[in-house]
Design an enzyme around this catalytic site. Structure first.
Site, PDB file in Angstrom:
ATOM      1  N   HIS A 154     -61.541  25.219 124.788  1.00 41.39           N
ATOM      2  CA  HIS A 154     -61.851  26.617 124.499  1.00 41.39           C
ATOM      3  C   HIS A 154     -63.355  26.805 124.272  1.00 41.39           C
ATOM      4  O   HIS A 154     -63.993  27.677 124.886  1.00 41.39           O
ATOM      5  CB  HIS A 154     -61.054  27.079 123.273  1.00 41.39           C
ATOM      6  CG  HIS A 154     -61.349  28.475 122.847  1.00 41.39           C
ATOM      7  ND1 HIS A 154     -60.624  29.547 123.292  1.00 41.39           N
ATOM      8  CD2 HIS A 154     -62.300  28.976 122.016  1.00 41.39           C
ATOM      9  CE1 HIS A 154     -61.118  30.650 122.760  1.00 41.39           C
ATOM     10  NE2 HIS A 154     -62.135  30.330 121.981  1.00 41.39           N
ATOM     11  N   GLU A 155     -63.922  26.012 123.376  1.00 37.35           N
ATOM     12  CA  GLU A 155     -65.346  26.152 123.053  1.00 37.35           C
ATOM     13  C   GLU A 155     -66.220  25.750 124.238  1.00 37.35           C
ATOM     14  O   GLU A 155     -67.248  26.378 124.497  1.00 37.35           O
ATOM     15  CB  GLU A 155     -65.707  25.334 121.803  1.00 37.35           C
ATOM     16  CG  GLU A 155     -64.983  25.766 120.535  1.00 37.35           C
ATOM     17  CD  GLU A 155     -65.170  27.229 120.160  1.00 37.35           C
ATOM     18  OE1 GLU A 155     -66.170  27.853 120.546  1.00 37.35           O
ATOM     19  OE2 GLU A 155     -64.281  27.770 119.469  1.00 37.35           O
TER      20      GLU A 155
ATOM     21  N   HIS B  50     -66.641  28.650 126.506  1.00 38.02           N
ATOM     22  CA  HIS B  50     -67.692  29.581 126.077  1.00 38.02           C
ATOM     23  C   HIS B  50     -69.063  29.090 126.545  1.00 38.02           C
ATOM     24  O   HIS B  50     -69.868  29.854 127.080  1.00 38.02           O
ATOM     25  CB  HIS B  50     -67.719  29.718 124.544  1.00 38.02           C
ATOM     26  CG  HIS B  50     -66.581  30.485 123.962  1.00 38.02           C
ATOM     27  ND1 HIS B  50     -66.305  31.781 124.305  1.00 38.02           N
ATOM     28  CD2 HIS B  50     -65.668  30.120 123.029  1.00 38.02           C
ATOM     29  CE1 HIS B  50     -65.257  32.198 123.608  1.00 38.02           C
ATOM     30  NE2 HIS B  50     -64.843  31.211 122.826  1.00 38.02           N
TER      31      HIS B  50
END
Length: 199
Positions: A155-156, A159
């Site tokens: 997820h990170e 980003h």
């Protein structure tokens, strides 16, 4: 003899007297009182009546130049390491108020003392920024779920990759999968380009 009852008219209605002025507010019209708050919504209505605090002047958060000047004031008397550039710290603290910047340097100084350091390095400044923005590192429990950690890492990383692929997007200042006390499993910290925002 007849008894005549003459009804007495009701006493005249009187408005309650106005509440007294707060101490020090009466008898001197040449005095201007200034007050500041971050929570105007919690002020007593009596303070906001006409003739009391009836002017509001909103003060925006400082821009990068303002943050640098505020950091310089609060850095006085604190042993900053030679490599610490307050200009870089000012760029990383978009959205911080003057009080938050003061808190940042105090937190960094406390962490340096706990680490038995003689000066405040970027490591302590980074710790203080993270603590103010996303909370403390969560102790216990966060590392015991590898599948969740893997999901947070993807997820990170997403980003970070998207920020790198989009031209002109905010710079990634930090990306971590270390859980925080505010409930975040990890976070990606962007440094916005202040030319696109007001503060």
């Amino acid at each position: 003899p007849r008894l005549h009852i003459h009804p007495h008219p009701p006493p005249p209605r009187r408005s309650p007297p106005p509440p007294p002025a707060p101490p020090g507010f009466d008898g001197n019209s040449g005095v201007i009182v200034l007050a500041a708050t971050n929570r105007a919504d919690t002020l007593d209505a009596a303070l906001l009546r006409p003739g009391r605090f009836d002017r509001r002047v909103p003060v925006d958060l400082p821009d990068v130049k303002g943050r640098l000047e505020i950091l310089k004031v609060h850095a006085k008397g604190k042993p900053l390491a030679a490599e610490v550039d307050l200009g870089i710290v000012a760029k990383r603290t978009t959205g911080f108020s003057g009080a938050s910047l003061e808190n940042l340097l105090n937190e960094a100084a406390i962490m340096a003392a706990r680490r038995n350091r003689t000066s405040i390095s970027y490591s302590e400044v980074d710790f203080a920024i993270d603590r103010i923005q996303v909370g403390l590192v969560k102790t216990g429990g966060g590392q015991s779920f590898p599948a969740r950690q893997r999901l947070v890492a993807y997820h990170e990383a997403g980003h970070g990759v998207m920020a790198a692929l989009i031209p002109g997007y905010d710079t990634v200042a930090k990306l971590t999968i270390i859980p925080r006390s505010n409930g975040a499993g990890g976070f990606t910290l962007f440094t916005p380009d202040e030319s696109r925002s007001e503060s």
